[in-house]
Design a protein around this motif. Structure first.
Motif, PDB file in Angstrom:
ATOM      1  N   THR A  24     -40.344  50.307  29.394  1.00 52.63           N
ATOM      2  CA  THR A  24     -39.667  49.013  29.432  1.00 52.63           C
ATOM      3  C   THR A  24     -40.097  48.186  28.227  1.00 52.63           C
ATOM      4  O   THR A  24     -41.293  48.059  27.960  1.00 52.63           O
ATOM      5  N   PHE A  26     -39.290  44.409  26.234  1.00 49.81           N
ATOM      6  CA  PHE A  26     -38.578  43.134  26.277  1.00 49.81           C
ATOM      7  C   PHE A  26     -38.949  42.281  25.072  1.00 49.81           C
ATOM      8  O   PHE A  26     -40.063  42.366  24.544  1.00 49.81           O
ATOM      9  N   GLY A  30     -36.336  36.574  22.747  1.00 52.15           N
ATOM     10  CA  GLY A  30     -34.917  36.707  23.078  1.00 52.15           C
ATOM     11  C   GLY A  30     -34.052  37.263  21.971  1.00 52.15           C
ATOM     12  O   GLY A  30     -32.832  37.067  21.983  1.00 52.15           O
ATOM     13  N   VAL A  47     -29.723  44.641  23.276  1.00 51.78           N
ATOM     14  CA  VAL A  47     -30.152  43.986  24.505  1.00 51.78           C
ATOM     15  C   VAL A  47     -31.457  43.240  24.262  1.00 51.78           C
ATOM     16  O   VAL A  47     -32.146  43.453  23.266  1.00 51.78           O
ATOM     17  N   ASN A  49     -33.738  42.972  27.046  1.00 51.65           N
ATOM     18  CA  ASN A  49     -34.659  43.730  27.887  1.00 51.65           C
ATOM     19  C   ASN A  49     -34.053  45.090  28.170  1.00 51.65           C
ATOM     20  O   ASN A  49     -32.850  45.196  28.421  1.00 51.65           O
ATOM     21  N   PRO A 119     -35.900  44.044  37.328  1.00 52.50           N
ATOM     22  CA  PRO A 119     -35.070  42.851  37.581  1.00 52.50           C
ATOM     23  C   PRO A 119     -33.626  43.073  37.148  1.00 52.50           C
ATOM     24  O   PRO A 119     -33.327  43.962  36.334  1.00 52.50           O
ATOM     25  N   SER A 120     -32.735  42.263  37.675  1.00 56.83           N
ATOM     26  CA  SER A 120     -31.310  42.416  37.406  1.00 56.83           C
ATOM     27  C   SER A 120     -30.952  42.171  35.941  1.00 56.83           C
ATOM     28  O   SER A 120     -29.912  42.626  35.460  1.00 56.83           O
ATOM     29  N   ASN A 121     -31.807  41.436  35.217  1.00 52.06           N
ATOM     30  CA  ASN A 121     -31.500  41.133  33.814  1.00 52.06           C
ATOM     31  C   ASN A 121     -31.994  42.213  32.850  1.00 52.06           C
ATOM     32  O   ASN A 121     -31.906  42.054  31.640  1.00 52.06           O
ATOM     33  N   VAL A 122     -32.517  43.314  33.377  1.00 51.51           N
ATOM     34  CA  VAL A 122     -33.016  44.406  32.545  1.00 51.51           C
ATOM     35  C   VAL A 122     -32.003  45.550  32.559  1.00 51.51           C
ATOM     36  O   VAL A 122     -31.599  46.025  33.625  1.00 51.51           O
ATOM     37  N   SER A 123     -31.582  45.984  31.367  1.00 55.41           N
ATOM     38  CA  SER A 123     -30.658  47.113  31.252  1.00 55.41           C
ATOM     39  C   SER A 123     -31.428  48.412  31.495  1.00 55.41           C
ATOM     40  O   SER A 123     -32.401  48.696  30.805  1.00 55.41           O
TER      41      SER A 123
END
Length: 299
Positions: A24, A26, A30, A47, A49, A119-123
């Protein structure tokens, strides 16, 4: 009931012995990016994340290419996705901005058995083994050219102040013109933009080896002998911040502790957690001295 129990045991056994990891990454600031593992791009679109599953090897040559072409490419050779005991799990790295530019930093490790859904915001993607097309940007520029007799504009203005009548005459002769559109294709991440970072072959020292080293250092009678051996062990291996804290605590004098801690910082496997070493000191002034030393690195 026995069949269910047996099936459960089989599934647990397969899960606990799985030889796969998740990587992972991130972006702390941003900035969208692409991930390339062993020369193969993993994500179609940039992306912030990303989590790459089903990694079966111990390490991967990793490259981070930012959507913003002004940010240099980061490259990390032999990015580890197993721990010191060769166990798989989730390895989290963060892209951090420092005084020396962007760096890829180890953030955390979770054993395979304890990995949670991201989490939902991670591809989340499965490790891609098929090469994707090069990352390119397309820029179009339109230009207009004129030919013939050239452009002539005649303007006549007449004003009669007595009755406030205004007369305006305009004559335009532009000749002929043509429009040309030029398309430029740019490949992101050219070789001369690559910045290789942290290519130090720094691997975490195993627990068994560290425990042996700890006992050897502890067995020395004199502080100088302890310090010499501690530096030898640290220079030959990469210790975690927790391991460095344990070694630092072996010394009796504050001056020796701070000398070793400063030396060990360059060999720390996870420098973002170096705050753990602070508990080894007796005085606040020593902690401040160490913090100033760390800040001088620009991390």
């Amino acid at each position: 009931m026995k069949k269910i129990t047996f099936l459960t045991l089989v599934l647990v056994s397969l899960f606990s012995t799985a030889q796969e990891s998740r990587l992972t990454i991130f972006s702390e600031d941003g900035n969208p990016f692409y991930v390339i593992l062993n020369g193969i791009r993993q994500n179609e679109e940039p992306v912030v994340n990303i989590a790459v599953d089903y990694l079966v090897h111990e390490y991967y040559d990793t490259k981070i290419i930012f959507a913003d072409e002004s940010i240099p490419v980061l490259e990390k050779r032999h990015l580890m996705v197993v721990d010191a005991d060769n166990k798989h799990g989730e390895f989290v790295y963060k892209i951090k901005t420092t005084k020396r530019g962007k760096k890829l930093r180890f953030y955390s490790f979770t054993p395979f058995q304890n990995i949670q859904a991201p989490p939902s915001n991670v591809s989340v993607i499965r490790y891609n083994t098929v090469a994707l097309p090069p990352i390119q940007t397309i820029t179009q520029m339109t230009t207009t050219t004129s030919s013939g007799n050239g452009e002539q504009i005649n303007i006549g203005v007449g004003v009669n102040t007595s009755d406030t009548n205004v007369g305006i005459g305009i004559n335009v002769n532009t000749g002929s013109s043509s429009t040309t559109t030029q398309t430029t294709t740019t490949t992101i991440g050219a070789p001369d933009e690559i910045v290789i970072i942290e290519d130090t072959d720094c691997y975490e020292m195993s627990r068994s080896d560290f425990n042996q080293a700890l006992e050897s250092i502890r067995s020395k009678t004199f502080s100088d002998s302890k310090l010499t051996l501690a530096k030898q062990v640290t220079k030959g291996n990469c210790l975690t911040s927790g391991q460095i804290a344990q070694v630092t605590s072996l010394f009796d004098f504050e001056a020796t502790k701070i000398e070793y801690a400063k030396f060990a910082y360059s060999y720390c496997f996870n420098p973002e957690n170096f705050w753990k070493v602070n508990n080894s000191f007796e005085f606040e002034s020593t902690i401040e001295e160490l913090n100033e030393y760390i800040e001088s690195f620009g991390h």
